[in-house]
Design a protein around this motif. Sequence first.
Motif, PDB file in Angstrom:
ATOM      1  N   GLU A 149      19.314   3.205  -7.549  1.00 17.54           N
ATOM      2  CA  GLU A 149      18.208   2.194  -8.074  1.00 17.54           C
ATOM      3  C   GLU A 149      16.954   2.463  -7.439  1.00 17.54           C
ATOM      4  O   GLU A 149      15.857   2.363  -8.013  1.00 17.54           O
ATOM      5  CB  GLU A 149      18.864   0.855  -8.113  1.00 17.54           C
ATOM      6  CG  GLU A 149      17.899  -0.176  -8.865  1.00 17.54           C
ATOM      7  CD  GLU A 149      18.188   0.077 -10.379  1.00 17.54           C
ATOM      8  OE1 GLU A 149      17.331   0.091 -11.219  1.00 17.54           O
ATOM      9  OE2 GLU A 149      19.567   0.462 -10.640  1.00 17.54           O
ATOM     10  N   LYS A 150      16.929   2.408  -6.102  1.00 20.73           N
ATOM     11  CA  LYS A 150      15.694   2.398  -5.318  1.00 20.73           C
ATOM     12  C   LYS A 150      15.189   3.715  -5.612  1.00 20.73           C
ATOM     13  O   LYS A 150      13.785   3.779  -5.570  1.00 20.73           O
ATOM     14  CB  LYS A 150      16.190   2.399  -3.787  1.00 20.73           C
ATOM     15  CG  LYS A 150      14.606   2.241  -2.902  1.00 20.73           C
ATOM     16  CD  LYS A 150      15.270   1.928  -1.515  1.00 20.73           C
ATOM     17  CE  LYS A 150      13.831   2.027  -0.752  1.00 20.73           C
ATOM     18  NZ  LYS A 150      14.334   2.093   0.732  1.00 20.73           N
ATOM     19  N   ASP A 170      13.607   3.467  -8.907  1.00 24.96           N
ATOM     20  CA  ASP A 170      12.247   2.683  -8.860  1.00 24.96           C
ATOM     21  C   ASP A 170      11.173   3.567  -8.391  1.00 24.96           C
ATOM     22  O   ASP A 170      10.073   3.538  -8.787  1.00 24.96           O
ATOM     23  CB  ASP A 170      12.245   1.514  -7.979  1.00 24.96           C
ATOM     24  CG  ASP A 170      13.229   0.572  -8.692  1.00 24.96           C
ATOM     25  OD1 ASP A 170      13.330   0.737  -9.885  1.00 24.96           O
ATOM     26  OD2 ASP A 170      13.775  -0.343  -7.701  1.00 24.96           O
ATOM     27  N   ASP A 224      10.187   6.237 -11.306  1.00 20.09           N
ATOM     28  CA  ASP A 224       9.423   5.603 -12.308  1.00 20.09           C
ATOM     29  C   ASP A 224       7.787   5.335 -12.101  1.00 20.09           C
ATOM     30  O   ASP A 224       7.055   5.135 -12.901  1.00 20.09           O
ATOM     31  CB  ASP A 224       9.910   4.031 -12.617  1.00 20.09           C
ATOM     32  CG  ASP A 224      11.120   4.030 -13.199  1.00 20.09           C
ATOM     33  OD1 ASP A 224      11.685   5.338 -13.592  1.00 20.09           O
ATOM     34  OD2 ASP A 224      12.002   3.094 -13.255  1.00 20.09           O
TER      35      ASP A 224
END
Length: 132
Positions: free
Chosen positions: A90-91, A94, A97
């Motif tokens: 997830e990190k 992010d 993104d």
Amino acid sequence: DGVAHSGIAAAADKLWDHVKSNVVKALLDNPGYDLVITGHSLGAGTAALLSLKVNYESLLAMENSSLKGVAVSCFAFAPPPVYFQSKKNEKMQDAMDNIFAFIHENDVVPFMSMDSARRLFHTIEEVDKFTG
């Protein structure tokens, strides 16, 4: 949590070592500003990996805690493929993104990989056999 192009990753590390004090000073002197990293072709690959590194490793906050809220984004023009994430993180997602790649539809470099180069070479060999 993934695999990066080693040569371009080394360039990103060296670039950060070279510019970090100036970047930190500029951001501290200009509160409210964000950091945009950009590049073209190999420079775009370096910019993308540097952006990942700064975001994922929270490098600005490590240099000065008041920079924790600074957004870091990257605009990469015709970047080569430089990073592969094998497992969802997830990190890292992010951080990814915040990278925006711009690729002309006929530019082959952003789509090249060792596998695609191998297949291209094999196709050229087969055509040479047929026409030779």
